[in-house]
Scaffold this motif. Structure first.
Motif, mmCIF file in Angstrom:
data_model
loop_
_atom_site.group_PDB
_atom_site.id
_atom_site.type_symbol
_atom_site.label_atom_id
_atom_site.label_comp_id
_atom_site.label_asym_id
_atom_site.label_seq_id
_atom_site.Cartn_x
_atom_site.Cartn_y
_atom_site.Cartn_z
ATOM 1 N N HIS A 177 16.207 -3.594 -6.452
ATOM 2 C CA HIS A 177 15.746 -2.529 -7.334
ATOM 3 C C HIS A 177 16.537 -2.585 -8.647
ATOM 4 N N ALA A 328 -4.484 -4.259 -9.745
ATOM 5 C CA ALA A 328 -4.259 -4.085 -8.310
ATOM 6 C C ALA A 328 -5.550 -3.680 -7.614
ATOM 7 N N VAL A 354 -1.473 -12.830 -5.734
ATOM 8 C CA VAL A 354 -1.520 -11.612 -4.932
ATOM 9 C C VAL A 354 -0.128 -11.128 -4.528
ATOM 10 N N ASP A 355 0.863 -12.037 -4.430
ATOM 11 C CA ASP A 355 2.196 -11.588 -4.012
ATOM 12 C C ASP A 355 2.779 -10.598 -5.023
ATOM 13 N N VAL A 358 1.014 -7.291 -4.446
ATOM 14 C CA VAL A 358 1.561 -6.598 -3.279
ATOM 15 C C VAL A 358 2.841 -5.846 -3.673
ATOM 16 N N ASP A 359 3.718 -6.517 -4.407
ATOM 17 C CA ASP A 359 4.960 -5.865 -4.840
ATOM 18 C C ASP A 359 4.646 -4.646 -5.707
ATOM 19 N N ILE A 361 1.934 -2.755 -5.708
ATOM 20 C CA ILE A 361 1.393 -1.651 -4.911
ATOM 21 C C ILE A 361 2.525 -0.940 -4.183
ATOM 22 N N ARG A 362 3.436 -1.725 -3.608
ATOM 23 C CA ARG A 362 4.541 -1.135 -2.871
ATOM 24 C C ARG A 362 5.440 -0.310 -3.799
ATOM 25 N N SER A 365 3.732 2.981 -4.834
ATOM 26 C CA SER A 365 3.672 4.016 -3.806
ATOM 27 C C SER A 365 5.062 4.593 -3.587
ATOM 28 N N GLU A 366 6.083 3.740 -3.688
ATOM 29 C CA GLU A 366 7.451 4.225 -3.544
ATOM 30 C C GLU A 366 7.774 5.196 -4.687
ATOM 31 N N ALA A 368 5.742 6.976 -6.430
ATOM 32 C CA ALA A 368 4.994 8.225 -6.312
ATOM 33 C C ALA A 368 5.744 9.220 -5.438
ATOM 34 N N VAL A 369 6.217 8.733 -4.294
ATOM 35 C CA VAL A 369 6.917 9.624 -3.369
ATOM 36 C C VAL A 369 8.245 10.100 -3.978
ATOM 37 N N GLU B 332 5.333 -9.344 2.458
ATOM 38 C CA GLU B 332 5.960 -9.032 1.179
ATOM 39 C C GLU B 332 7.167 -9.916 0.920
ATOM 40 N N ASP B 335 6.128 -13.678 0.540
ATOM 41 C CA ASP B 335 5.002 -13.989 -0.341
ATOM 42 C C ASP B 335 3.910 -14.779 0.374
ATOM 43 N N VAL B 358 -2.814 -5.985 2.249
ATOM 44 C CA VAL B 358 -2.900 -5.151 1.049
ATOM 45 C C VAL B 358 -3.544 -3.804 1.386
ATOM 46 N N ILE B 361 -1.053 -1.656 3.315
ATOM 47 C CA ILE B 361 -0.001 -1.060 2.489
ATOM 48 C C ILE B 361 -0.566 0.122 1.719
ATOM 49 N N ARG B 362 -1.760 -0.051 1.164
ATOM 50 C CA ARG B 362 -2.370 1.027 0.393
ATOM 51 C C ARG B 362 -2.639 2.242 1.284
ATOM 52 N N SER B 365 0.600 4.074 2.214
ATOM 53 C CA SER B 365 1.207 4.864 1.152
ATOM 54 C C SER B 365 0.370 6.112 0.898
ATOM 55 N N VAL B 369 1.692 10.226 1.443
ATOM 56 C CA VAL B 369 1.591 11.322 0.483
ATOM 57 C C VAL B 369 0.760 12.465 1.057
ATOM 58 N N THR B 443 14.017 12.892 0.677
ATOM 59 C CA THR B 443 13.162 11.802 0.211
ATOM 60 C C THR B 443 13.913 10.483 0.188
#
Lengths: 556, 556
Positions: A177, A328, A354-355, A358-359, A361-362, A365-366, A368-369, B332, B335, B358, B361-362, B365, B369, B443
């Motif tokens: 991160h 995405a 796509v890799d 995928v990152d 999207i993850r 979503s992280e 957002a929370v 993830e 890859d 994919v 994961i969607r 997430s 929420v 969180t």
């Protein structure tokens, strides 16, 4: 490559390598210790070891490369040689229990493996067995090394990081991160940092440069070779959150009129294809995108056929300015593995794989929370207490303002509260029920907005429906709560007032839960970030006002 | 294929097709209307059209296939022919403004396109131009059709659904959320439902059967051919949330000793590979997994080489019982585009492709929420009001219990409140600040647990850190709030009591925010679902108790 000379290079004349090693060892710069030792003859290292006290000697020994151990032991005086030899044998006997973490053999749940890993590393750290830490890290996928580093508190993190091989450090950085990445990159010497990214793919390097503080990113850019730097600069010119920011330049281009056999010969000359290559791109003489040639089509087609016969023209290229969330969504909807990226004139610029999606999207979503709790930047679980406190204080301050607003409403009715103290007891129930009901509508609407399913055309319908649900639940819970209040305080009037306030607050919660995110969205503010604070303010204020207001009218 | 005869088939002797068409038209079963019309000679359709009143005539005309219009017009009486011809011309002139939504031409932001789409469809619906609706739908990717259906209120949804071509309906169903999917599948005749899934990939069909109510799923299973049903049953035997549930059986297997040239000849005989094929699987005579042969290796290797020379043995196969979240994490981290799935003996069972990961994961997430607001099953924005009310009522009820607990604590201090009414005014501030601070810790911990970064080894460190942050913020805000209270109520004692209560509540919030998710996690309860309710209860109770308790000691 070494455009930024390290202090080492400058001062080599004045200070001996042995002294530099002692300095680096004291500073915990184990990577540099190992590098410096590679320059020294085993005899010199042995002499150095003999000069050190016990503690530092053990620490230095942990940094000796396994293949040089015997040579160094040979030059030591007998007593010491025996001691270190025994220690080396002990270390070897204490090998990690699962030597091949990334091989097909050990089929086990990943969470459990991860746990063992963290424990293994911390055990080895506690014993000062840095060699074993290094070995464990080497057997671990860079993504897991990153996860492990993030799970460690700062001091241990620094030590473990110093044991990551330089060649793998760059890859590990890409999985971290942002916060953690920046701080660990700073721990590296400039030349180590540059060396660590040599083998990175271009798009990973771009992401890394964007994640790093400006001066470190600039170092990496400057250290790249001329042709790589040119590609790098082009990729860096696109916004991070656009198709351009997700793109890689490693496409293989072919012409439509070529025969499949020719393409195959060409590929065999290349020997390897870029990772995640599932298709070649077909372009014309001007570089205009024309279609894709899937590898699966390539291997099922006769050599005499032409590319134009088997290429797919139905893969829609992604314009380079497309926002990343749309990219995405497109990957999800069309089950893509990769997609071509083009400029305004339709020229092929690169591809997205796509890799990276995928990152994305993850991460989204992280975020957002985390955003919903006002933790937008707190990716590092072990960031310094002061930094985290400051960041969280902002959110607490915003909340305080809204809490005072609610308190002010209550303050308007002090006289009423004085007369009927039961009101003070029941107040929180009204606010709390409104808050929950409102957040249900809010969450539904935020999701609908994210999916693009809420449009001017259906907002009114949605409002009717949400009000309907709130009315039903409002009546139900108003009655239940009213009866409970009647039993508790033995007053029908109080019960009726409470029930009415609950009903009013639930209806207003539905209205606020729908309109707040729509207004924020229109104002360009992320409703997931600010929505729930604004909503709670509304439901608190309305709840207290309705309850205490009704009470003032009827009870006093 | 038609194992479930429709009423149509049964009664064809007694009722004419024309009458059936009129019945189906009245019932809004447009799919059946179109199907019935394909059986009729244009002259008969013309005769039917002449018999109908204006409204029904227009409705029927909207279901006529474009390629048959001329033939039917030819058989009509002149006046009517003119009218319908004019109407057809009008419809053609009113063509949607962007005819090729899924072609490479229209490079535009997707959200905007989506909006236009929804509006176009609703406009066409409002004008009764079902033909145009059908045309718009045909030009839209099934995933977007699904999104569009979910954005429509129930009545319009049914009409638009009736205009989706049967061959595409199955694919659309796979993109819908569970609730909507079930209700739209019910709208189809059994034979239409069966026909709609004929072209689905096996793993999509498995997901669909698992999403549908039992009786519909059983119909689809029964209607599959014997060999497809066997594969289907095998895939259905694995839990939905395991690697087996994500798996598809469409692998291409090769032996390690084959020459690359032989493999290529074999692939050319197959003509097409399954979608998302990036690798072939290498197995031995017993079907035991040995490695993968990437297509990218295949196309860059000489024909005379053997598979064993270029296959990759470092791709770790996924055991079939692996939980789906672990599968996602593995994709993830490494890859992956696809991965082999094996049983306990190492036999290759199938493969998982990244597109399903994919989606997973969607969905995860999204669920996280939604769960936080107690909306676990409310995927349909336009579900019936009564259904939604019932689902949400549960969450409101749980919240009510906790709210009453807080009210009970306040009730203990009624005497104190009676004397110092300012306490009632300031109460919500204490609870609110504690709630926010606690949810920040909560969180962070929930995320750490999900990433596997919180382990027994670092919990104590994390607690120290969180308490430190809370102490700093507690002191800061306690002072600010205390001063505000002093200014407001002109009482230093009140200010000090309030500040002390804030500090106590923030510290206990940090403790609760850390320990609650850990305890829930250990008890096997999803901390994202229940964590925030439990936390708020704790911070409310502690906050009220601390504030009113201190006030009782010092003020009364």
């Amino acid at each position: 490559m070494h455009t930024n000379p390290t202090p080492t290079d400058d001062s080599r004349g004045a200070v001996t390598d042995s002294e530099l090693i002692i300095q680096a060892l004291a500073a915990g710069r184990n990577k540099r210790v190992r590098k410096l030792m590679t320059r020294l003859h085993p005899a010199k290292i042995a002499a150095l070891i003999e000069r050190l006290d016990d503690e530092r000697r053990d620490a230095l020994w942990q940094q000796v490369a396994p293949e040089r151990e015997t040579a160094i032991l040979h030059h030591l005086r007998p007593g010491l040689r025996e001691r270190l030899r025994r220690q080396a044998a002990e270390d070897a006997a204490n090998e990690p229990r699962e030597p091949q973490h990334d091989e097909p053999k050990g089929h086990r749940g990943k969470a459990k493996q991860n746990a063992n890993h963290l424990q293994d590393v911390r055990d080895a750290l506690a014993d000062g067995k840095l060699k074993r830490v290094g070995k464990l890290l080497q057997q671990t996928h860079p993504a897991k090394v990153a996860g492990l580093l993030e799970a460690l508190p700062p001091e241990e993190r620094t030590v473990v990081w110093s044991m990551v091989e330089t060649e793998r450090a760059g890859k590990v950085l890409t999985y971290l991160h942002e916060d953690v990445c920046a701080s660990l990159a700073r721990d590296l010497d400039p030349d180590e940092l540059v060396a660590s990214v040599q083998t990175l793919e271009l798009d990973d390097l771009v992401d890394l440069i964007q994640d790093l503080p400006h001066e470190l990113g600039a170092q990496l850019r400057a250290a790249a070779g001329a042709s790589r730097r040119k590609q790098l600069d082009e990729l860096l010119s696109y916004p991070e959150d656009s198709a351009g920011g997700l793109m890689n330049a490693d496409v293989i281009e072919v012409r439509a009129k070529l025969r499949i056999g020719t393409v195959m010969r060409y590929l065999r000359l290349l020997e390897t294809l870029p990772p995640q290559t599932d298709m070649l791109m077909v372009v014309d003489r001007q570089g205009i995108y024309q279609g894709v040639l899937r590898l699966s089509a390539l291997v099922t087609t006769d050599f005499s056929a032409r590319v134009s016969d088997v290429m797919h023209t139905d893969v829609r290229p992604i314009p380079v300015q497309t926002p990343d969330v749309d990219v995405a969504r497109q990957f999800e909807d069309h089950d893509l593995l990769s997609a071509p990226v083009i400029d305004d004139e339709g020229r092929l610029l690169g591809r997205i794989t796509v890799d990276d999606v995928v990152d994305l999207i993850r991460e989204d979503s992280e975020r957002a929370v985390m955003n919903m709790a006002g933790l937008d930047q707190e990716a590092d679980m072990f960031a310094p207490v002061l930094t985290s406190s400051r960041r969280r204080a902002v959110w607490l301050g915003i909340n305080l303002a809204t809490a005072f607003l609610a308190a002010w409403v209550i303050g308007l009715f002090q006289a009423t509260l004085q007369q009927v103290v039961a009101l003070a007891v029941l107040m929180p129930i009204v606010a709390s029920m409104g808050g929950i009901a409102g957040s249900q509508t809010l969450t539904l609407v935020i999701r609908g907005l994210a999916l693009g399913q809420i449009q001017p055309g259906n907002v009114r319908l949605l409002l009717t429906r949400e009000l309907g649900i709130s009315a039903l639940n409002g009546v139900l819970w108003a009655i239940v709560i009213a009866l409970l209040a009647v039993v508790w305080f033995d007053s029908w009037t109080l019960g009726i007032i409470l029930g009415a306030a609950i009903l009013i607050n639930l209806l207003s919660a539905a209205f606020a839960g729908l309109s707040i995110p729509l207004l924020l969205h229109r104002a360009g503010i992320d409703p997931a970030l600010a929505g729930s604070v604004v909503l709670t303010t509304v439901t608190d204020v309305v709840g207290f006002f309705a309850f205490l207001g009704l009470a003032t009218l009827w009870l006093v």
